[in-house]
Design an enzyme around this catalytic site. Structure first.
Site, mmCIF file in Angstrom:
data_model
loop_
_atom_site.group_PDB
_atom_site.id
_atom_site.type_symbol
_atom_site.label_atom_id
_atom_site.label_comp_id
_atom_site.label_asym_id
_atom_site.label_seq_id
_atom_site.Cartn_x
_atom_site.Cartn_y
_atom_site.Cartn_z
ATOM 1 N N ARG A 18 41.856 89.308 92.961
ATOM 2 C CA ARG A 18 42.627 89.408 91.702
ATOM 3 C C ARG A 18 41.890 90.249 90.667
ATOM 4 N NH1 ARG A 18 43.671 83.832 89.639
ATOM 5 N NH2 ARG A 18 41.680 83.501 90.649
ATOM 6 N N ASN A 36 47.272 83.908 92.477
ATOM 7 C CA ASN A 36 47.252 83.341 93.825
ATOM 8 C C ASN A 36 48.501 82.497 94.016
ATOM 9 O OD1 ASN A 36 44.739 84.401 94.498
ATOM 10 N ND2 ASN A 36 43.627 82.600 93.829
#
Length: 91
Positions: A18, A36
């Site tokens: 990320r 996520n």
């Protein structure tokens, strides 16, 4: 301006993926978010001009050193993200 919802599968959680995505989005001038998912994937909403968005998706195929991207699925979306590109909590 084009917006896509993107799902990335593989080894993409717990490896800094990320953070990598946020850096790439800012470099490409993409707005949106990344998070996520509970099924082990990473989901993104990304918005930008067609060329920048294509470059961004291509960069996301690589990921950071510890990641392994097996599959990317991208499709058009009507949601318009706010300015900037941020990390969100798991959905």
């Amino acid at each position: 301006m084009t917006t896509q919802r993107i799902h990335v599968s593989g080894k993409v959680q717990g490896v800094g993926y990320r953070d990598f995505v946020v850096r790439q989005a800012r470099t490409c001038g993409i707005t949106g978010w990344v998070r996520n998912t509970r099924d082990g994937r990473v989901e993104m909403l990304a918005s930008g001009d067609d060329e920048a968005l294509a470059r961004f998706v291509d960069l996301c195929r690589g990921g950071p050193m510890l990641a392994r991207v097996d599959h990317i699925e991208a499709y058009p979306d009507d949601e318009r993200p706010a300015k900037g590109f941020t990390k969100r909590f798991t959905a």
